[in-house]
Enzyme design. Structure first.
Site, PDB file in Angstrom:
ATOM      1  N   ASP A 217    -131.486 107.798  21.412  1.00  0.00           N
ATOM      2  CA  ASP A 217    -132.342 106.889  22.169  1.00  0.00           C
ATOM      3  C   ASP A 217    -133.101 106.010  21.180  1.00  0.00           C
ATOM      4  O   ASP A 217    -132.568 105.683  20.125  1.00  0.00           O
ATOM      5  CB  ASP A 217    -133.280 107.683  23.083  1.00  0.00           C
ATOM      6  CG  ASP A 217    -133.630 106.937  24.366  1.00  0.00           C
ATOM      7  OD1 ASP A 217    -133.805 105.704  24.306  1.00  0.00           O
ATOM      8  OD2 ASP A 217    -133.744 107.571  25.430  1.00  0.00           O
ATOM      9  N   HIS A 291    -125.414  95.590  12.769  1.00  0.00           N
ATOM     10  CA  HIS A 291    -123.974  95.815  12.825  1.00  0.00           C
ATOM     11  C   HIS A 291    -123.643  96.604  14.091  1.00  0.00           C
ATOM     12  O   HIS A 291    -124.137  97.706  14.292  1.00  0.00           O
ATOM     13  CB  HIS A 291    -123.487  96.578  11.594  1.00  0.00           C
ATOM     14  CG  HIS A 291    -123.586  95.794  10.323  1.00  0.00           C
ATOM     15  ND1 HIS A 291    -122.903  94.602  10.138  1.00  0.00           N
ATOM     16  CD2 HIS A 291    -124.289  96.010   9.178  1.00  0.00           C
ATOM     17  CE1 HIS A 291    -123.170  94.136   8.926  1.00  0.00           C
ATOM     18  NE2 HIS A 291    -124.015  94.963   8.334  1.00  0.00           N
TER      19      HIS A 291
END
Length: 447
Positions: A217, A291
């Site tokens: 999370d 990324h």
């Protein structure tokens, strides 16, 4: 050691460390002075590093004797912690964790609660201390256990130098804190389940730096109310990413500066609310590498449950020097979608270069948001902002180079076995060393 912002800071941090801080951060008295005053070694209170005997009573007794003006010392070794700890009413105290505290019971709320503490330091002196949560015992079945840490009503403090491993739920919650420094920390856990936030922080005047997170999370998240935060050198390595929210009613967040963020399969900005109210203003995200982020840059004022109020006013957001790509071009690489009743304004995108690893175009999506860059509309008068929705398809590949960190994970950690405690990272952003040197003390307080 407390950082005085009027110094040149050559010994402590870059000169611009005060970017959004409003004053000094950290303990008022250093841990060595506290150790000289009084040291409480938990082995003198019955603690045994056998991985079986409950160390909780020994820690509580040591805390009772050294929580005012002293240092509590956990020597190297593995200790079973089968008692929920409430370390409260500390005054000018330090807690040095050089061993491993391994969860040894099935608690339901908080393994370690530090509450109402002033001028306090929770740290590892050998940079090898850790809390082992054995969260896989719950999470592999989709269940949750207790959180590892909560620091509540803590002021003039620092937390640094240790690892929080495999929590059964949230990792570190900083609840109503002030004048704090949080740094040189590693969070490592299962990366495919929510409700495992690494750092949830709200309060005033907090410096967060040199953090690595692997979890399922949020990575480093600002909650309301919050003001005057500097958050830098953050490595979210398989994580939800850095966020603001979710935000409900009474939101009050201002003067937050994120910089030097590195995201591996994580998002650098997710501001989320749905018909809350209050204000978010004066936020900067700069020097960002992403990324394979699902939503690299997102402001979403229709996220989650509708709170049913008038909308959060979002203003003066700056996104500067961003590079990277999202995972799928079916999702907007840039998404700034604000409440139609309370449009966002003074939003600036400066040198934001986001592409995709999936296809030959990206989408930008803007709604009720005013400023400059991407698909934002310009506002001549912020007192009368019209509603709008627009989407832009971009086919021109931006020219940039975004480096990779050598420690990037490509697959999720296993969820059915205990985690090995890794060594503390030596870099949290490409080309950067930790602002504060990792400690290598021998013994309590390094005396």
């Amino acid at each position: 050691m407390q950082v005085k912002l009027f110094y040149t800071l050559a010994l402590w941090a870059p000169i611009l460390v005060s970017a959004q801080l409003s004053g000094s951060v950290g303990p008022l008295v250093d841990f060595k002075t506290k150790a000289k005053n009084k040291t409480c070694d938990i082995t003198d209170y019955g603690a045994v590093a056998d991985g079986k005997t409950d160390v909780g009573p020994a820690i509580l007794d040591a805390w009772g004797n050294c929580s005012t003006g002293g240092l509590i010392y956990v020597p190297p070794g593995t200790y079973s912690l089968a008692t929920d700890l409430e370390l409260k009413h500390g005054e000018s105290t330090a807690f040095q964790l050089d061993g491993v505290l391994a969860r040894g019971h099935e608690g339901s709320y908080q393994l370690i609660l530090v509450r109402n503490c002033h001028d306090c330091e929770f740290f590892s002196g050998n940079s090898q201390g850790a809390v082992q949560g054995y969260g896989y015992e719950y999470l592999q079945d989709g269940n949750y256990g207790e959180r590892l840490f909560r620091f509540q009503d803590v002021s003039d403090f620092s937390v640094h130098g240790f690892a929080a491993i495999d929590s059964p739920a949230y990792y570190l919650v900083f609840d109503t804190v002030s004048n704090g420094e949080i740094y040189n920390l590693l969070v490592r856990g299962i990366a495919d389940l929510g409700m495992t936030d690494a750092f949830d922080i709200w309060g005033q005047n907090v410096w967060v730096h040199d953090i690595e997170v692997t979890n399922g999370d949020e990575c480093v998240t600002v909650k309301s109310p919050a003001s005057d935060f500097l958050i830098e050198n953050i490595y979210c390595n398989l994580s939800g990413g850095t966020a603001i929210g979710s935000l409900g009613t009474g939101t009050n967040i201002s003067n937050i500066h994120y910089r030097n963020l590195y995201m591996n399969q994580a998002d650098a900005c997710y501001l989320k609310t749905h018909n809350g109210d209050g204000i978010v203003k004066n936020i900067v995200w700069e020097n960002v590498i992403v990324h394979r982020g699902p939503y690299p840059l997102a402001v979403n004022e229709a996220w989650g449950k509708d709170v049913g109020s008038t909308g959060v006013q979002v203003q003066n957001l700056t996104f500067r020097n961003w590079y990277g790509e999202n995972t799928a071009n079916s999702r907007p690489a840039i998404r700034i979608e604000c409440d139609e009743d309370v449009p966002c304004y003074d939003i600036t995108l400066d040198n934001v270069n986001l592409w995709t690893e999936d296809g030959d175009y990206v989408e930008w999506s803007c709604a009720n948001a005013y400023g400059s860059g991407a698909c934002l509309q310009e506002a001549k008068d912020t007192g009368d902002l019209a509603t709008y929705t627009t989407a832009v398809t971009v086919t021109a590949t931006p020219s940039y180079s975004a480096t990779h960190m050598p420690g990037d994970f490509t697959t999720n950690p296993p969820s059915t076995a205990p985690f090995t405690i890794p060594p503390m990272p030596t870099s949290f952003y490409p080309g950067a060393t930790p602002i504060s040197t990792l400690l290598s003390l021998s013994g309590a307080g390094g005396l």
